[in-house]
Design a protein around this motif. Structure first.
Motif, PDB file in Angstrom:
ATOM      1  N   PRO A  69       1.374  -1.584  -0.094  1.00 40.00           N
ATOM      2  CA  PRO A  69      -0.588   0.226  -0.271  1.00 40.00           C
ATOM      3  C   PRO A  69       0.952   0.819  -0.262  1.00 40.00           C
ATOM      4  O   PRO A  69       0.175   1.905  -0.061  1.00 40.00           O
ATOM      5  N   HIS A  70       2.465   1.310   0.626  1.00 36.62           N
ATOM      6  CA  HIS A  70       2.899   2.215   0.233  1.00 36.62           C
ATOM      7  C   HIS A  70       3.314   2.697  -1.117  1.00 36.62           C
ATOM      8  O   HIS A  70       2.529   3.922  -1.443  1.00 36.62           O
ATOM      9  N   ARG A  71       4.041   2.577  -1.548  1.00 42.99           N
ATOM     10  CA  ARG A  71       4.735   2.665  -3.231  1.00 42.99           C
ATOM     11  C   ARG A  71       4.428   1.291  -4.297  1.00 42.99           C
ATOM     12  O   ARG A  71       5.643   1.377  -5.077  1.00 42.99           O
ATOM     13  N   GLY A  91      10.283  -1.264   3.619  1.00 47.44           N
ATOM     14  CA  GLY A  91      10.596  -1.963   5.162  1.00 47.44           C
ATOM     15  C   GLY A  91       8.776  -1.945   5.893  1.00 47.44           C
ATOM     16  O   GLY A  91       8.793  -1.815   6.803  1.00 47.44           O
ATOM     17  N   TRP A  92       7.812  -1.192   5.359  1.00 50.85           N
ATOM     18  CA  TRP A  92       6.598  -1.504   5.831  1.00 50.85           C
ATOM     19  C   TRP A  92       5.921  -2.650   6.166  1.00 50.85           C
ATOM     20  O   TRP A  92       6.738  -3.596   5.759  1.00 50.85           O
ATOM     21  N   LEU A  93       5.812  -3.279   7.294  1.00 55.72           N
ATOM     22  CA  LEU A  93       6.096  -4.218   8.475  1.00 55.72           C
ATOM     23  C   LEU A  93       3.727  -4.790   8.213  1.00 55.72           C
ATOM     24  O   LEU A  93       3.239  -3.142   8.236  1.00 55.72           O
ATOM     25  N   PHE A  94       3.918  -5.503   7.940  1.00 56.30           N
ATOM     26  CA  PHE A  94       2.403  -5.817   7.574  1.00 56.30           C
ATOM     27  C   PHE A  94       1.345  -7.764   8.648  1.00 56.30           C
ATOM     28  O   PHE A  94       2.818  -8.636   8.323  1.00 56.30           O
ATOM     29  N   ASP A  95       0.645  -7.820   8.932  1.00 56.52           N
ATOM     30  CA  ASP A  95       0.742  -8.688   9.901  1.00 56.52           C
ATOM     31  C   ASP A  95       0.013  -9.677   8.790  1.00 56.52           C
ATOM     32  O   ASP A  95      -0.791  -8.954   7.877  1.00 56.52           O
ATOM     33  N   CYS A 100      -0.969  -2.870   9.314  1.00 57.08           N
ATOM     34  CA  CYS A 100       0.159  -2.087   9.218  1.00 57.08           C
ATOM     35  C   CYS A 100       0.840  -2.246  10.327  1.00 57.08           C
ATOM     36  O   CYS A 100       0.248  -0.853  11.500  1.00 57.08           O
ATOM     37  N   LEU A 101       2.027  -2.704  11.025  1.00 59.48           N
ATOM     38  CA  LEU A 101       2.782  -2.764  12.294  1.00 59.48           C
ATOM     39  C   LEU A 101       3.407  -1.635  11.916  1.00 59.48           C
ATOM     40  O   LEU A 101       4.474  -1.477  13.514  1.00 59.48           O
ATOM     41  N   ASP A 102       4.363  -1.245  11.210  1.00 61.99           N
ATOM     42  CA  ASP A 102       5.966  -1.140  11.301  1.00 61.99           C
ATOM     43  C   ASP A 102       6.010   0.103  10.111  1.00 61.99           C
ATOM     44  O   ASP A 102       5.535  -0.256   8.485  1.00 61.99           O
ATOM     45  N   GLN A 103       5.937   1.548  10.117  1.00 63.17           N
ATOM     46  CA  GLN A 103       6.830   2.443   8.893  1.00 63.17           C
ATOM     47  C   GLN A 103       8.208   2.870   8.788  1.00 63.17           C
ATOM     48  O   GLN A 103       7.912   4.023   9.942  1.00 63.17           O
ATOM     49  N   PRO A 104       9.333   2.145   8.951  1.00 62.88           N
ATOM     50  CA  PRO A 104      10.312   2.543   9.418  1.00 62.88           C
ATOM     51  C   PRO A 104      10.964   4.211   8.858  1.00 62.88           C
ATOM     52  O   PRO A 104      11.191   4.823   9.870  1.00 62.88           O
ATOM     53  N   ALA A 105      10.200   4.629   7.931  1.00 61.83           N
ATOM     54  CA  ALA A 105      10.712   6.198   7.870  1.00 61.83           C
ATOM     55  C   ALA A 105      10.171   7.257   8.210  1.00 61.83           C
ATOM     56  O   ALA A 105      10.750   8.300   7.802  1.00 61.83           O
TER      57      ALA A 105
END
Length: 458
Positions: A69-71, A91-95, A100-105
């Motif tokens: 869903p990001h880029r 690096g977006w993290l999905f379970d 969405c659990l994490d968006q590092p930037a």
């Protein structure tokens, strides 16, 4: 004949189409467990949508939309972590629920991730395959249970031949309620080939149909037949076998218990599997299997012509030569096509239920269970058990199985256990050599596709 509008309703499987909305209420196999053990992420295509399937760190499975869903980079090239699947691009993290659990930037105090959800479904293992559900799952419209049909859970030696066919899944399913094709396509036509090429066609398929019957049931349509020389007391009528709505057919005989699976990849491609559980009467000491034997079988020869000297190859010829989507506006159905008419009516009724916001009433279960037994004949066509099994092994797609010799041995040992000492390896080899063109079979085994998993896109 059908009007073009109805033909499109029955054959289009994408999101938002009447048939597509109906089909999303069912579970589908999309990969082998073996594949995800060898590499934990796989791209699959189902019902005209692309997904990333992965094996979770806890041993379970997850499935979500392929594009992040990001880029919009492919999650198939992601990283499996304990919490879920992380996109390899940013690096977006999905379970497994799509959260969405994490968006590092993003800033540490950002709540942006709370507003991002990927389309996700459910995924489970059954019978050595990974099954997925990508339909509605709400309090008012919950996901059904994955049906644990007998073929997948009963003891037996498991063998799965499969291929991707360039045609719509419905024309394959309509063949399942067309019993008369057996005596002609697998009977007279097979006999004609044998006469021309010097092999003995399977004898049981050449019997004339005296009577056919179809009964609606909770899992689909039960198909029955009376063949010439038999009565209604024979298994072919007294038991029959079912079309398992909406995309399978359960068949069997002589200890071969099989589910024929037709997974709609999109409108013009179908992943076709013959999932066999070998349970010959009199035999219980089955070889240990970590995974079912799986292999891709050929249906075109080196010239691009259909291979028609085996049963499933003949069916595939009939399905594929109808075109990628059969133009039913040009067909002319007769009284013998009552099963096809019944199936189309069943699809229309179930599509209407879903269009009104309901759930399908055929082919689904919402009850927890360990096993679902389906009616299926054991004594097939009134032919000797071992002879019929050998005919099926040599005259069907199982002849391409790398476990052919192992399966042949099972049926010989079972015959001995039942007190039939007339079967031996030598007799089986001689029978098989007579029942199919051995020269052609060996040539195709040598030049055909090697044992492999399913193709990348399904």
């Amino acid at each position: 004949m059908l009007k073009q509008e109805l033909n499109e309703q029955l054959t289009q499987v994408g999101p938002g189409t009447p048939m597509g909305d109906l089909l999303r209420h069912y579970w589908y196999p999309v990969a082998f467990v073996r594949e995800l053990d060898e590499w934990p992420i796989k791209k699959v295509r189902l019902l005209a949508e692309n997904f990333a399937l992965w094996k979770r760190a806890d041993g379970g499975y997850g499935i979500m939309q392929e594009l992040c869903p990001h880029r919009r980079a492919s999650l198939v090239y992601g990283v499996v972590e304990e919490e879920g699947l992380r996109c390899g691009y940013h690096g977006w993290l999905f379970d497994e629920t799509g959260s969405c659990l994490d968006q590092p930037a993003e800033p540490a105090d950002s709540t942006f991730s709370d507003r991002i959800t990927a389309q996700a479904g459910k995924a489970e293992e059954l019978g050595g395959m990974v099954w997925v559900y990508i339909g509605p799952d709400t309090e008012d419209n919950p996901a059904p249970e994955l049906p644990k049909f007998d073929v997948y859970v009963d003891e037996g030696f498991k063998d799965v031949g499969h291929t991707v066919l360039p045609c719509n899944w419905l024309q394959i399913m309509e063949n399942s309620v067309d019993p008369h094709h057996v005596e002609w396509l697998h009977g007279r036509y097979f006999k004609f080939l044998g006469e021309q090429q010097g092999f003995l066609a399977p004898p049981g398929f050449q019997k004339k149909h005296v009577k056919v019957g179809f009964d609606e049931m909770e899992w689909g349509i039960l198909k029955r037949r009376v063949l010439e020389g038999n009565t209604e007391d024979a298994d072919d009528w007294a038991v029959g076998h079912p079309l398992v709505f909406p995309y399978c057919m359960r068949v069997g005989g002589a200890g071969i218990e099989q589910m024929q699976i037709r997974v709609p990849i999109d409108d013009t491609h179908t992943w076709t599997l013959f999932y066999s559980s070998h349970q010959p009467p009199g035999f219980s000491d089955f070889p240990e299997q970590v995974y079912p034997v799986d292999y891709e079988f050929p249906w075109l020869d080196e010239r691009g012509e259909h291979i028609v000297d085996y049963i499933e190859g003949q069916d595939i010829m009939a399905w594929v030569t109808q075109g990628d989507i059969n133009d039913r506006t040009g067909e002319h159905l007769g009284k013998s096509d009552v099963g096809v008419i019944m199936l189309r009516r069943m699809f229309r009724e179930q599509m209407a239920l879903v269009a009104e916001g309901g759930r399908p009433t055929v082919g689904t279960t919402y009850e927890a269970h360990d096993r679902i037994g389906l009616p299926c004949e054991k004594d097939k066509f009134g032919v000797d058990y071992t002879e019929f099994a050998m005919s099926w092994l040599s005259g069907g797609s199982m002849r391409y199985s790398p476990a052919m010799d192992q399966m042949k041995k099972l049926y010989i040992e079972a015959a001995t256990a039942r007190g039939d000492s007339s079967w031996s390896v030598a007799r089986a080899d001689e029978f098989i050599a007579q029942s199919a063109s051995e020269v052609a079979r060996r040539k195709r085994l040598a030049t055909g596709p090697a044992r492999s998993g399913p193709r990348e896109e399904r």
